[in-house]
Write a protein that holds these residues in place. Sequence first.
Motif, PDB file in Angstrom:
ATOM      1  N   ARG A 166      54.322  -0.236 -13.809  1.00 58.97           N
ATOM      2  CA  ARG A 166      53.228  -0.084 -12.823  1.00 58.97           C
ATOM      3  C   ARG A 166      51.880  -0.601 -13.491  1.00 58.97           C
ATOM      4  O   ARG A 166      51.589  -0.285 -14.686  1.00 58.97           O
ATOM      5  CB  ARG A 166      53.160   1.004 -12.515  1.00 58.97           C
ATOM      6  CG  ARG A 166      51.776   1.536 -11.658  1.00 58.97           C
ATOM      7  CD  ARG A 166      51.336   3.017 -11.809  1.00 58.97           C
ATOM      8  NE  ARG A 166      50.178   3.357 -10.777  1.00 58.97           N
ATOM      9  CZ  ARG A 166      49.715   4.410 -10.879  1.00 58.97           C
ATOM     10  NH1 ARG A 166      50.242   5.551 -11.591  1.00 58.97           N
ATOM     11  NH2 ARG A 166      48.667   4.676  -9.930  1.00 58.97           N
ATOM     12  N   VAL A 167      50.944  -1.311 -12.755  1.00 61.66           N
ATOM     13  CA  VAL A 167      49.797  -1.474 -12.969  1.00 61.66           C
ATOM     14  C   VAL A 167      48.666  -0.737 -12.123  1.00 61.66           C
ATOM     15  O   VAL A 167      49.058  -0.925 -10.853  1.00 61.66           O
ATOM     16  CB  VAL A 167      49.619  -2.991 -12.980  1.00 61.66           C
ATOM     17  CG1 VAL A 167      48.119  -3.564 -12.966  1.00 61.66           C
ATOM     18  CG2 VAL A 167      50.384  -3.885 -13.797  1.00 61.66           C
ATOM     19  N   GLU A 168      47.626  -0.396 -12.938  1.00 59.35           N
ATOM     20  CA  GLU A 168      46.655   0.373 -11.951  1.00 59.35           C
ATOM     21  C   GLU A 168      45.424  -0.073 -12.433  1.00 59.35           C
ATOM     22  O   GLU A 168      44.986  -0.024 -13.708  1.00 59.35           O
ATOM     23  CB  GLU A 168      46.908   1.729 -11.900  1.00 59.35           C
ATOM     24  CG  GLU A 168      45.899   2.881 -11.209  1.00 59.35           C
ATOM     25  CD  GLU A 168      44.539   2.550 -11.504  1.00 59.35           C
ATOM     26  OE1 GLU A 168      43.660   2.572 -10.840  1.00 59.35           O
ATOM     27  OE2 GLU A 168      44.497   3.344 -12.551  1.00 59.35           O
ATOM     28  N   GLY A 169      44.504  -0.421 -11.567  1.00 61.86           N
ATOM     29  CA  GLY A 169      43.051  -0.678 -11.848  1.00 61.86           C
ATOM     30  C   GLY A 169      42.280  -0.742 -10.567  1.00 61.86           C
ATOM     31  O   GLY A 169      41.543  -1.559 -10.155  1.00 61.86           O
ATOM     32  N   GLY A 170      42.367   0.514 -10.078  1.00 62.73           N
ATOM     33  CA  GLY A 170      41.448   0.731  -8.868  1.00 62.73           C
ATOM     34  C   GLY A 170      41.553   0.003  -7.850  1.00 62.73           C
ATOM     35  O   GLY A 170      42.664  -0.524  -7.411  1.00 62.73           O
ATOM     36  N   GLY A 171      40.488  -0.602  -7.127  1.00 63.06           N
ATOM     37  CA  GLY A 171      40.550  -1.693  -6.046  1.00 63.06           C
ATOM     38  C   GLY A 171      41.306  -2.950  -6.529  1.00 63.06           C
ATOM     39  O   GLY A 171      41.821  -3.727  -5.579  1.00 63.06           O
ATOM     40  N   ALA A 172      40.962  -3.172  -7.763  1.00 60.38           N
ATOM     41  CA  ALA A 172      41.683  -4.555  -8.265  1.00 60.38           C
ATOM     42  C   ALA A 172      43.218  -4.375  -8.698  1.00 60.38           C
ATOM     43  O   ALA A 172      43.721  -5.196  -9.146  1.00 60.38           O
ATOM     44  CB  ALA A 172      40.767  -4.967  -9.716  1.00 60.38           C
ATOM     45  N   THR A 173      43.541  -3.339  -8.384  1.00 60.12           N
ATOM     46  CA  THR A 173      45.142  -3.063  -8.703  1.00 60.12           C
ATOM     47  C   THR A 173      45.955  -4.320  -8.116  1.00 60.12           C
ATOM     48  O   THR A 173      46.821  -4.652  -8.944  1.00 60.12           O
ATOM     49  CB  THR A 173      45.443  -1.695  -8.215  1.00 60.12           C
ATOM     50  OG1 THR A 173      44.684  -0.645  -8.661  1.00 60.12           O
ATOM     51  CG2 THR A 173      47.044  -1.485  -8.288  1.00 60.12           C
ATOM     52  N   LEU A 233      36.900   9.753  -7.196  1.00 59.85           N
ATOM     53  CA  LEU A 233      37.480  10.108  -8.534  1.00 59.85           C
ATOM     54  C   LEU A 233      37.489   9.085  -9.533  1.00 59.85           C
ATOM     55  O   LEU A 233      37.917   9.273 -10.775  1.00 59.85           O
ATOM     56  CB  LEU A 233      38.676  11.134  -8.460  1.00 59.85           C
ATOM     57  CG  LEU A 233      38.359  12.513  -7.769  1.00 59.85           C
ATOM     58  CD1 LEU A 233      39.793  13.312  -7.365  1.00 59.85           C
ATOM     59  CD2 LEU A 233      37.479  13.420  -8.660  1.00 59.85           C
ATOM     60  N   ALA A 234      37.524   7.872  -8.842  1.00 58.77           N
ATOM     61  CA  ALA A 234      37.615   6.759  -9.912  1.00 58.77           C
ATOM     62  C   ALA A 234      36.004   6.284 -10.284  1.00 58.77           C
ATOM     63  O   ALA A 234      35.768   4.836 -10.493  1.00 58.77           O
ATOM     64  CB  ALA A 234      38.144   5.680  -9.101  1.00 58.77           C
ATOM     65  N   SER A 235      35.152   7.241 -10.085  1.00 54.00           N
ATOM     66  CA  SER A 235      33.862   6.945 -10.884  1.00 54.00           C
ATOM     67  C   SER A 235      33.926   8.271 -11.843  1.00 54.00           C
ATOM     68  O   SER A 235      34.754   9.044 -11.805  1.00 54.00           O
ATOM     69  CB  SER A 235      32.763   7.198  -9.813  1.00 54.00           C
ATOM     70  OG  SER A 235      32.601   8.282  -9.176  1.00 54.00           O
ATOM     71  N   VAL A 266      30.714  -1.800 -16.925  1.00 55.43           N
ATOM     72  CA  VAL A 266      30.616  -0.492 -17.527  1.00 55.43           C
ATOM     73  C   VAL A 266      30.750   0.638 -16.269  1.00 55.43           C
ATOM     74  O   VAL A 266      30.337   0.481 -15.106  1.00 55.43           O
ATOM     75  CB  VAL A 266      29.058  -0.223 -17.988  1.00 55.43           C
ATOM     76  CG1 VAL A 266      28.607   1.051 -18.339  1.00 55.43           C
ATOM     77  CG2 VAL A 266      28.589  -0.987 -19.187  1.00 55.43           C
ATOM     78  N   MET A 267      31.259   1.534 -16.396  1.00 53.80           N
ATOM     79  CA  MET A 267      31.810   2.486 -15.294  1.00 53.80           C
ATOM     80  C   MET A 267      30.720   3.130 -14.823  1.00 53.80           C
ATOM     81  O   MET A 267      30.667   3.023 -13.589  1.00 53.80           O
ATOM     82  CB  MET A 267      32.647   3.721 -15.928  1.00 53.80           C
ATOM     83  CG  MET A 267      33.233   4.711 -14.971  1.00 53.80           C
ATOM     84  SD  MET A 267      34.747   3.716 -13.845  1.00 53.80           S
ATOM     85  CE  MET A 267      35.690   5.184 -13.625  1.00 53.80           C
ATOM     86  N   ARG A 268      29.674   3.539 -15.442  1.00 53.77           N
ATOM     87  CA  ARG A 268      28.421   4.227 -14.679  1.00 53.77           C
ATOM     88  C   ARG A 268      27.412   3.167 -14.483  1.00 53.77           C
ATOM     89  O   ARG A 268      27.120   2.572 -15.426  1.00 53.77           O
ATOM     90  CB  ARG A 268      27.912   5.331 -15.861  1.00 53.77           C
ATOM     91  CG  ARG A 268      28.673   6.621 -15.981  1.00 53.77           C
ATOM     92  CD  ARG A 268      27.827   7.609 -16.858  1.00 53.77           C
ATOM     93  NE  ARG A 268      27.519   7.278 -17.981  1.00 53.77           N
ATOM     94  CZ  ARG A 268      27.467   7.884 -19.230  1.00 53.77           C
ATOM     95  NH1 ARG A 268      28.153   8.957 -19.011  1.00 53.77           N
ATOM     96  NH2 ARG A 268      27.049   7.449 -20.077  1.00 53.77           N
ATOM     97  N   MET A 269      27.148   2.913 -13.210  1.00 56.05           N
ATOM     98  CA  MET A 269      26.326   1.965 -12.689  1.00 56.05           C
ATOM     99  C   MET A 269      25.012   1.853 -13.848  1.00 56.05           C
ATOM    100  O   MET A 269      24.360   1.224 -13.946  1.00 56.05           O
ATOM    101  CB  MET A 269      25.907   2.021 -11.521  1.00 56.05           C
ATOM    102  CG  MET A 269      26.883   1.620 -10.519  1.00 56.05           C
ATOM    103  SD  MET A 269      26.228   1.087  -8.677  1.00 56.05           S
ATOM    104  CE  MET A 269      25.833   2.585  -8.475  1.00 56.05           C
ATOM    105  N   ALA A 319      37.419  -3.839  -8.389  1.00 54.25           N
ATOM    106  CA  ALA A 319      37.500  -2.456  -8.287  1.00 54.25           C
ATOM    107  C   ALA A 319      36.039  -1.834  -8.656  1.00 54.25           C
ATOM    108  O   ALA A 319      35.306  -2.478  -9.321  1.00 54.25           O
ATOM    109  CB  ALA A 319      38.469  -1.901  -9.817  1.00 54.25           C
ATOM    110  N   GLY A 320      36.071  -0.437  -8.083  1.00 53.53           N
ATOM    111  CA  GLY A 320      34.907   0.206  -8.265  1.00 53.53           C
ATOM    112  C   GLY A 320      33.571  -0.349  -8.630  1.00 53.53           C
ATOM    113  O   GLY A 320      33.488  -0.335 -10.105  1.00 53.53           O
TER     114      GLY A 320
END
Lengths: 430, 154
Positions: A81-88, A130-132, A246-249, A416-417
């Motif tokens: 399985r591959v997971e990467g938020g919206g870019a999954t 929760l993906a932030s 970077v995760m946090r904008m 993704a996010g």
Amino acid sequence: MRPVYVISGGITKFAKAHPDKDFRLMAKEAYDYALRDAPRFSKDMIDGAVGSYFSDHFTRQLKAASMVQDYLGLCPRPSKRVEGGGATGGLCFQSAWEAVASGRMNCCLAFGFETMSRVNTWKGNEFIALASDTNFDFPVGGFYTGYYAMMVQRHMHEFGTTVEQMAMVSVKNHGNALYNPYAQKAKRLTIKQVRESPMVATPLTMEDICTMSDGAAVCVLASEEIAAKACDRPVKIVGVGSGSDVMRMADRPHGKVLLLPHERESDYVHLKYPGVHSFRGGRMAAKQAYQMAGIRHPLEDLSFIELHDAYTSSEIQTCEDLGLCKYGEGGRFVESGVPFLPGVDYGMSLPKQGRLPVNPSGGLLACGHPVGATGLMQAVFAFWQLQRTIDKHLGDNTIQIKNIKPGSRGLIHSHAGTGTYITVSILEAT
Amino acid sequence: MSEKGTRLFGVDPLILHEHYEIDYRHSYAEDSPFFVGLTKGKLLGSRCTGCGYTYATPRSHCMECGAPTAWYELVAKGRVHTFTTCHYGGEAFLHETPFTLILVEFDGINTLFLSRLKGIAPESVRIGLPVVARFAKTPSFKVTDVWFEPAEER
């Protein structure tokens, strides 16, 4: 690395809910469609699979991709399985490409799905949020639309982008989807209707934002040898790139623009980049994919684009990342009519209508966004466009890009996010 | 949810209600001093001991050069870098709508800080608005123990 081809694809109808089908059956439907569509292709040619779905919260079943693998009868062949938020979905597509390009597999199935209907829309928004960063961002906002709204507010401040330009994206994509029976939310809209729909997070209204969906999509990727054997008109994958941010904008830098070959540093003397107005990962992904595909002038070298328009604003931002126009010109780029389909009446004056159609399918805004399937849906639409088989699959030729010939290229873009993972892949007609 | 028995939404296909709840033991780990700081009315950021890059958020190692950072206290006054007013939200926050989110910029600091802006009508918020940090009297040990309000010189 050796050449990799898309040899078949399939999609389920994206819908608000498919209570009569679980994720296994949805994936099976898309898979069976792909098997039927390439008559000389058979299941025993598949060496392995990559599955994609975004959220264990939505699915309420961990390792759900294993259950699809067994439902499709592909055990004991390799799978993950591959997971990467919206870019999954986009990451899944590239993971399957890697398997074939490296020689590890001759044929790899990419399947993706999402079942978002099991919770109400606002719980769904909470799951997505929760993906932030759950220590610093989720407790404050808990809402991705809010994050994107802040990004475009800054884009408007930096560049003068207007809400009407954003609304034009909504009119375009919902309008394109009128000719795509797979789409969830096709409709004819006006700029006024987009602006008058309920405000979600200023300046984004309901019609600026994609919906939650249930759906599945699959793509079959193969070596040249298998492609020649199994498919009448395979499509070649000529460019692959990806990037991150970077995760946090709040933590994103304010530095120099990552330039594409047709840009100069002097184009951006005063621009602090990426800040929160641009997706640096998207620019990185485009730069890599263009380099691999030998693309120097994306606006001239591409025939169409399917990009991740979860928000009207992110389509405008992404056009800039992809170098279709300079940073800051995205709003005017939409206004010029370039990203609209030729020959379709959108009820507005568009001087350069149809020069480079963006989201001819209707994009996420109108097709829906069953996250794990979305990036693969784009790949399937691009595959059909480059095969010139849109009419066959959609029963309508309106969105078929007309001038496709061997060597024509389409670009797919998954995100993704707030731009934390982004993929760009370039497909070419044979 | 306390009902007994099974709640059905449909029979063909069979759709039933399921409840799911879980408690976590969540550690803020190396970021803990930031949350303790909020209880003392202090906003702590991170400054790189190697290259001097300054973060308005906790980050124990510099993402530019990889060196450890040291805590420093931010001046509690900044400006609105960007904003939005949310009229909808994730379910957990739906009852708080409408609320205004801002990214705060601080003089001489390289990065921003996400927070809520209170004490102002949404239509009056603008980029560049001077804002000041306010702290909860009774801490919940969450990042929402700090928020911003318009600064007096407005």
